[in-house]
Design an enzyme around this catalytic site. Structure first.
Site, PDB file in Angstrom:
ATOM      1  N   GLU A  33       0.838  -1.207   0.000  1.00  0.00           N
ATOM      2  CA  GLU A  33       0.000   0.000   0.000  1.00  0.00           C
ATOM      3  C   GLU A  33       0.871   1.254   0.000  1.00  0.00           C
ATOM      4  OE1 GLU A  33      -4.014  -1.300   2.405  1.00  0.00           O
ATOM      5  OE2 GLU A  33      -2.125  -1.276   3.513  1.00  0.00           O
ATOM      6  N   TYR A  34       1.963   1.224   0.779  1.00  0.00           N
ATOM      7  CA  TYR A  34       2.892   2.361   0.813  1.00  0.00           C
ATOM      8  C   TYR A  34       3.541   2.562  -0.566  1.00  0.00           C
ATOM      9  CZ  TYR A  34       6.996   5.189   1.903  1.00  0.00           C
ATOM     10  OH  TYR A  34       7.955   6.166   1.906  1.00  0.00           O
ATOM     11  N   LEU A  81      16.680   2.916  -2.359  1.00  0.00           N
ATOM     12  CA  LEU A  81      16.667   2.308  -3.688  1.00  0.00           C
ATOM     13  C   LEU A  81      15.379   2.667  -4.407  1.00  0.00           C
ATOM     14  CD1 LEU A  81      17.937  -1.311  -2.925  1.00  0.00           C
ATOM     15  CD2 LEU A  81      19.155   0.417  -4.256  1.00  0.00           C
ATOM     16  N   LYS A 111      16.313  -8.836  -0.637  1.00  0.00           N
ATOM     17  CA  LYS A 111      16.268  -7.553   0.073  1.00  0.00           C
ATOM     18  C   LYS A 111      15.736  -7.809   1.490  1.00  0.00           C
ATOM     19  CE  LYS A 111      14.727  -2.747  -0.455  1.00  0.00           C
ATOM     20  NZ  LYS A 111      14.055  -2.569   0.841  1.00  0.00           N
ATOM     21  N   LYS A 282      21.911  -5.171  -8.705  1.00  0.00           N
ATOM     22  CA  LYS A 282      22.985  -4.173  -8.645  1.00  0.00           C
ATOM     23  C   LYS A 282      23.974  -4.389  -9.791  1.00  0.00           C
ATOM     24  CE  LYS A 282      22.995  -4.214  -3.554  1.00  0.00           C
ATOM     25  NZ  LYS A 282      23.802  -4.543  -2.350  1.00  0.00           N
ATOM     26  N   CYS A 423      -8.577 -21.598  32.426  1.00  0.00           N
ATOM     27  CA  CYS A 423      -8.645 -22.070  31.043  1.00  0.00           C
ATOM     28  C   CYS A 423      -7.263 -22.523  30.586  1.00  0.00           C
ATOM     29  CB  CYS A 423      -9.153 -20.956  30.123  1.00  0.00           C
ATOM     30  SG  CYS A 423      -9.149 -21.399  28.373  1.00  0.00           S
TER      31      CYS A 423
END
Length: 663
Positions: A33-34, A81, A111, A282, A423
């Protein structure tokens, strides 16, 4: 919204997300989303260059150095990057470099999703380490980096000077263990390993950082003096020979080989003990890198390939409910196996009842599931046109699937929680809380010991603590006779605690330490509290209708009655130790202000409560008196204006001594 307004809005939104991600270690949106927000901003700036500004997030790295650490100005900037989102875009990047660099070769690496740091060495000695920060100035976190065992403190056959760049990460296994421990002790969970690593590395106490068992992979030589390097693959091999843990790489001759490696990394991402958020391509030749250069933010000779979030159809065959350490019921969809992000998915999180109801997820539905690097896949939507006839709306059960106790929804929240004091699913957490410092304060009974007691069948309820056999405890791994004797002695000592500690130790929803003290003071005995009605409970300071309902429900449960029976039989005190101290301040409300010399604020407040009074945080017409110390401020001024009685610390001391209070 016109282009300029959209651009400014995007800048503001992205900068807010940058702050949450880089500085607060608490992102609120996914990486995908970013990335989409950033791509939209880049596109707008390309179309309307007149609106592009130097403060744009596209022009600089998102972080900033914290004032809590000394600033370090990087000798060589730690750049970001540029991203590509398809193999086609990656091929375009490679083609452009091949046009300007004859015979270009490339290195492809995973990455790592962690926190980028620079490590500085002089004559082979590790002298300083810093976070990336804004790429130019970072934070000095040398003391915390020293706790990472995989960082070499002294190099083999070192160059004269060396600066390397690496990614600090939290291994997946460590992350899972850490979150489990935090859940047991009631702490906020980390959203993902990256947040956990960043938060750990920026701790002010190196002991905390050391306890988090961080790791590092080094992926770049920033600068070196005393050794010549020509290619990136050569530099990685050189770093490995010096003793650094280095990122795994593949030398690729062309775009086709890079694409195959990117695909391999994506398919095998689950085999890494660290999270990845893409693959990096790279240029291999270091001289050519220098010649090609960088933008203000990123090198022109490298890109990050971001894996698109995979979305696939599958069918919900069942919905199961798990009970967490804190009693929260978590529904999961059992789905027909489907391959996502390198793994075969057989279940997907449904979060809570609100999530299920909003999306109307039913057993038998065909759904879209997604896994975009997240640990647990989730259901995105239901394919309603494929819904079979006769499906029913799903509702979480009214009772705990583990112990059968009633469940109820948290006030103001979406979580549905089991209230059973014994529990099995939440017993470890309940025992740790019962023994914690603010509760019964049983020294030596932390998470690991409690886990060992449970695993060896020595305990099935918090009340069983008082029936432990010292020989059984001594036989546990890493315990021994002395530790066992100390634990038993501490448990025995806790029997004499005030009733308020016991009430808090029960872990009743919304009953904290302050409420527990009010209840103990008001009712005097556990028996009176057990039999109190909602109306009677609402008459107590700090107790509202919801908390009163929680108390009545908890005391009515069979598990609660069993626990209380064990405690009574063991001889644990069930009476308030404050009831007979005195009534000097009965019916009075005090406010404290300024600095006291003989008592801390907490100590003076406790004395007032023990002598029948209440302590408020602000001055009003209902305030009976103000206890004023040195440098009293606005509260004193307000009290004078209202004509409230003001007493000094000496006057307070004299009053309580005359009333028979003895420290």
């Amino acid at each position: 919204m016109n282009p300029k307004e959209e651009l400014e809005s995007l800048k503001k939104t992205i900068l807010e997300h940058n702050d949450r991600y880089y500085n607060q270690d608490a992102p609120t949106i996914s990486d995908y989303e970013y990335d989409m927000l950033m791509q939209r901003l880049i596109k707008l700036e390309e179309e309307y260059p007149e609106f592009k500004s130097p403060d744009s997030p596209t022009q600089r790295v998102g972080g900033r150095a914290s004032a809590a650490f000394s600033p370090v100005r990087h000798t060589v900037p730690l750049e970001s990057l540029n991203d590509v989102f398809s193999i086609g875009e990656a091929q375009d990047f490679i083609d452009r470099l091949c046009e300007i660099s004859e015979g270009a070769e490339f290195v492809t690496e995973p990455k790592i999703d962690g926190l980028s740091v620079a490590l500085y060495y002089e004559n082979g000695i590790f002298v300083q380490g810093a976070t990336r920060g804004d790429g130019v100035t970072g934070e000095d976190v040398t003391a915390n980096l020293m706790t990472i065992k995989s960082i070499p403190k002294r190099l083999k056959n070192p160059p004269e000077e060396l600066i390397v760049r690496g990614e600090v990460y939290m291994p997946k296994t460590v992350f899972s263990q850490l979150n489990e421990e935090r859940e047991i002790t009631g702490q906020r969970l980390f959203a993902n390993p990256r947040n956990a690593a960043a938060g750990s590395l920026r701790q002010l106490d190196p002991k905390v950082a050391a306890s988090r068992r961080l790791d590092i992979l080094v992926f770049n030589v920033q600068s070196v003096k005393g050794h010549e390097l020509k290619t990136h693959d050569e530099s990685l091999d050189y770093l490995k020979s010096l003793g650094f843990p280095t990122v795994e790489y593949k030398l690729c001759k062309n775009g086709e080989e890079c694409a195959r490696r990117i695909e391999w990394i994506g398919e095998n991402r689950e085999t890494f003990n660290f999270e990845i958020d893409g693959a990096v391509i790279k240029l291999n030749n270091l001289y050519e890198r220098e010649r090609i250069g960088s933008t203000s933010k990123a090198p022109k000779w490298a890109v990050a390939y971001k894996y698109p979030p995979e979305e696939k159809e599958t069918k919900v065959t069942n919905i199961i409910v798990q009970v967490g350490r804190t009693g929260v019921l978590t529904p999961k969809a059992v789905v027909e196996p489907v391959r996502l992000a390198g793994t075969t998915v057989t279940n997907a999180t449904l979060h809570n009842q609100d999530f299920i109801s909003e999306k109307d997820i039913r057993i038998g539905d065909t759904v879209i599931v997604r896994k975009a690097g997240e640990i647990i896949p989730e259901v995105l939507e239901v394919v309603k046109e494929k819904r079979p006839e006769g499906t029913l709306e799903y509702r979480l059960p009214d009772t705990c699937p583990v112990c059968g106790s009633p469940v109820s929804r948290d006030p103001g929240g979406a979580a549905v929680r089991c209230r059973g004091a014994e529990c099995p699913a939440q017993l470890l957490r309940n025992i740790v809380h019962f023994a914690s410092r603010g509760a019964m304060d049983i020294e030596g009974l932390g998470v690991s010991v409690a886990q060992a007691l449970l695993e060896n069948g020595l305990i099935k309820s918090p009340g069983d603590i008082y029936y432990l056999n010292p020989n059984d405890v001594a036989a546990l791994e890493r315990m021994g006779k002395k530790s066992a004797d100390n634990l038993i002695a501490s448990a025995e000592k806790s029997k004499g605690n005030d009733l308020s500690r016991l009430i808090y130790a029960f872990g009743i929803l919304q009953v904290g330490q302050a409420a527990a003290k009010s209840l103990a003071r008001h009712f005097g005995t556990l028996e009176a509290l057990e039999n109190a009605t909602v109306e009677e409970l609402c008459a107590v300071e700090d107790i509202g209708p919801v908390t009163a309902e929680n108390l009545v429900k908890w005391f009515s449960l069979p598990q609660s009655k069993h626990l209380i029976g064990l405690i009574r039989k063991a001889g644990v005190n069930t009476k308030s130790l404050e009831t007979s101290i005195g009534d000097l301040f009965a019916g009075q409300t005090a406010v404290l202000t300024g600095t006291l010399s003989k008592y801390t604020r907490d100590e003076a407040s406790e004395i007032i409560r023990k002598l029948g009074g209440k302590v408020a945080s602000s001055v009003s017409k209902k305030t009976s008196f103000v206890l004023a110390g040195e440098n009293a401020g606005s509260k004193l001024t307000k009290a004078e204006g209202l004509g409230v009685n003001i007493i000094s610390e000496d006057e307070f001391d004299e009053m309580i001594k005359k009333a028979g209070y003895n420290e």
